[in-house]
Design an enzyme around this catalytic site. Structure first.
Site, PDB file in Angstrom:
ATOM      1  N   PRO A  33      46.841  29.622  41.852  1.00 18.69           N
ATOM      2  CA  PRO A  33      45.685  28.869  41.510  1.00 18.69           C
ATOM      3  C   PRO A  33      45.617  27.896  42.542  1.00 18.69           C
ATOM      4  O   PRO A  33      46.383  27.092  43.202  1.00 18.69           O
ATOM      5  CB  PRO A  33      46.070  28.305  40.130  1.00 18.69           C
ATOM      6  CG  PRO A  33      47.184  29.131  39.729  1.00 18.69           C
ATOM      7  CD  PRO A  33      48.019  29.723  40.891  1.00 18.69           C
ATOM      8  N   ARG A  34      44.157  27.318  42.857  1.00 19.39           N
ATOM      9  CA  ARG A  34      43.833  26.410  43.968  1.00 19.39           C
ATOM     10  C   ARG A  34      43.973  25.099  43.383  1.00 19.39           C
ATOM     11  O   ARG A  34      43.700  24.770  42.206  1.00 19.39           O
ATOM     12  CB  ARG A  34      42.365  26.853  44.334  1.00 19.39           C
ATOM     13  CG  ARG A  34      41.789  26.041  45.426  1.00 19.39           C
ATOM     14  CD  ARG A  34      40.457  26.353  45.790  1.00 19.39           C
ATOM     15  NE  ARG A  34      39.961  25.586  46.924  1.00 19.39           N
ATOM     16  CZ  ARG A  34      38.639  25.645  47.399  1.00 19.39           C
ATOM     17  NH1 ARG A  34      37.822  26.371  46.905  1.00 19.39           N
ATOM     18  NH2 ARG A  34      38.395  24.747  48.230  1.00 19.39           N
ATOM     19  N   GLY A  37      48.660  22.124  43.836  1.00 21.53           N
ATOM     20  CA  GLY A  37      49.976  21.363  44.563  1.00 21.53           C
ATOM     21  C   GLY A  37      50.926  22.669  44.726  1.00 21.53           C
ATOM     22  O   GLY A  37      52.117  22.208  44.699  1.00 21.53           O
ATOM     23  N   LEU A  38      50.420  23.986  44.632  1.00 24.57           N
ATOM     24  CA  LEU A  38      51.402  25.055  44.388  1.00 24.57           C
ATOM     25  C   LEU A  38      51.528  25.914  45.690  1.00 24.57           C
ATOM     26  O   LEU A  38      51.941  26.977  46.005  1.00 24.57           O
ATOM     27  CB  LEU A  38      50.960  26.150  43.177  1.00 24.57           C
ATOM     28  CG  LEU A  38      51.286  25.465  42.036  1.00 24.57           C
ATOM     29  CD1 LEU A  38      50.670  26.449  40.881  1.00 24.57           C
ATOM     30  CD2 LEU A  38      52.470  25.466  41.590  1.00 24.57           C
ATOM     31  N   GLY A  40      49.124  26.901  47.888  1.00 27.08           N
ATOM     32  CA  GLY A  40      48.406  28.258  48.033  1.00 27.08           C
ATOM     33  C   GLY A  40      47.884  28.165  49.272  1.00 27.08           C
ATOM     34  O   GLY A  40      47.772  29.344  49.986  1.00 27.08           O
ATOM     35  N   SER A  41      47.158  27.191  50.139  1.00 21.83           N
ATOM     36  CA  SER A  41      46.645  27.267  51.253  1.00 21.83           C
ATOM     37  C   SER A  41      47.884  27.776  52.436  1.00 21.83           C
ATOM     38  O   SER A  41      47.695  28.191  53.491  1.00 21.83           O
ATOM     39  CB  SER A  41      45.976  26.267  51.976  1.00 21.83           C
ATOM     40  OG  SER A  41      46.980  24.897  51.827  1.00 21.83           O
ATOM     41  N   SER A  42      49.005  27.215  52.409  1.00 22.70           N
ATOM     42  CA  SER A  42      50.016  27.396  53.349  1.00 22.70           C
ATOM     43  C   SER A  42      50.510  28.904  53.141  1.00 22.70           C
ATOM     44  O   SER A  42      51.064  29.347  54.205  1.00 22.70           O
ATOM     45  CB  SER A  42      51.350  26.242  53.361  1.00 22.70           C
ATOM     46  OG  SER A  42      51.775  26.191  51.841  1.00 22.70           O
ATOM     47  N   ALA A  43      50.424  29.169  52.021  1.00 26.81           N
ATOM     48  CA  ALA A  43      50.903  30.644  51.421  1.00 26.81           C
ATOM     49  C   ALA A  43      50.024  31.733  52.361  1.00 26.81           C
ATOM     50  O   ALA A  43      50.578  32.616  52.911  1.00 26.81           O
ATOM     51  CB  ALA A  43      50.814  31.094  50.069  1.00 26.81           C
ATOM     52  N   ASP A  88      56.753  22.820  51.830  1.00 27.16           N
ATOM     53  CA  ASP A  88      56.420  24.266  51.336  1.00 27.16           C
ATOM     54  C   ASP A  88      56.378  25.412  52.380  1.00 27.16           C
ATOM     55  O   ASP A  88      56.841  26.628  52.189  1.00 27.16           O
ATOM     56  CB  ASP A  88      54.834  24.297  51.032  1.00 27.16           C
ATOM     57  CG  ASP A  88      54.812  23.274  49.789  1.00 27.16           C
ATOM     58  OD1 ASP A  88      55.525  23.226  49.044  1.00 27.16           O
ATOM     59  OD2 ASP A  88      53.524  22.552  49.710  1.00 27.16           O
TER      60      ASP A  88
END
Length: 262
Positions: A33-34, A37-38, A40-43, A88
């Site tokens: 989910p965008r 703070g999970l 997502g972008s760095s993943a 992350d």
């Protein structure tokens, strides 16, 4: 994706790695989910970097595995001007659960922190809960990062405490002291709340934490806001949390810690 390709190419030049002229197409799909703070972008950046390495037949050893998180971070901070840190990116590179020590002297000497994989069997059941309306986690980072760069004493002391929590938590896990792990997770959020203030933390985030604690579960941010993580006792306890969170408009999931990067 383009920014990752650029930094990958730049890093290969720095390392003296000559890439053959080969065409490729990049596509991505994500179920993270965008804005919660999970990471997502760095993943996406990490996955793209791994795809490029595999495509060109390159290994972690050629780049230096402890330095790969720095490369991922540089895509966001240097190319995209996104405020972020290393945590992350370290876990995405190493997978599983990792104890991280970002001692300044070590970072300046080695260019990376101390990253120690942890035994996954040490971890008790964990949950992740999220709000329905995500926030921009970058804005949550910004004020404190500026204060850190200015040498703000309160921020520096708080970061030292956060590091201490991590060290204590590792020791508590290794001696199977789950009560202490719960206490440290709660202390982590309480310190963050004092440092950032409720206006930055957000009423919904505070409500999630208070709700979890009212049912005897620990709670802290999983990242930079919009999602929390904590421990629960058993399935009965999770069902109790699930019903309460749903009644208040939040989502909750059982967390699984995996030892790979998928």
């Amino acid at each position: 994706l383009f920014a990752t390709c650029k930094r990958f190419y730049d890093r290969c030049l720095e390392l003296g790695i000559l890439l053959p002229q080969r065409n490729f197409t990049l596509r991505y799909d994500t179920n993270i989910p965008r804005g919660l703070g999970l990471a997502g972008s760095s993943a996406i950046v990490t996955a793209t970097l791994r795809a490029l390495m595999e495509f060109y037949g390159l290994t972690e050893e050629q780049f230096g595995k402890p330095l790969l998180p720095n490369l991922v971070l540089s895509v966001e901070t240097q190319e995209l001007e996104i405020t972020a840190g290393l945590q992350d990116r370290v876990i995405q590179v190493y997978g599983g659960a990792v104890y991280m020590d970002f001692d300044r002297e070590r970072m300046e000497r080695d260019g990376h922190g101390l990253y120690v994989p942890l035994d996954l069997s040490l971890f008790p059941p964990m949950y992740i809960a999220t709000v329905k309306d995500p926030t921009d986690s970058g804005r949550i980072h910004s004020p404190v990062r500026v204060r850190w760069e200015r040498g703000d004493t309160e921020v520096i002391e708080a970061m030292t405490q956060f590091a201490g929590f991590a060290e204590e938590c590792r020791a508590a896990l290794e001696r199977h002291d789950i009560a202490q792990v719960n206490a440290l997770m709660n202390a982590n959020f309480d310190l963050r709340r004092r440092l950032y203030g409720d206006d930055v933390i957000g009423a919904a985030n505070v409500r999630m934490v208070e709700l979890a604690r009212s049912h005897g579960a620990s709670a802290k941010f999983s990242g930079s806001g919009g999602a929390i993580v904590g421990l629960y006792d058993d399935d009965t306890h999770f069902d109790e949390l699930s019903a309460s969170f749903a009644a208040h408009g939040f989502r909750i999931y059982k967390a699984r810690v995996r030892d790979d990067q998928t």
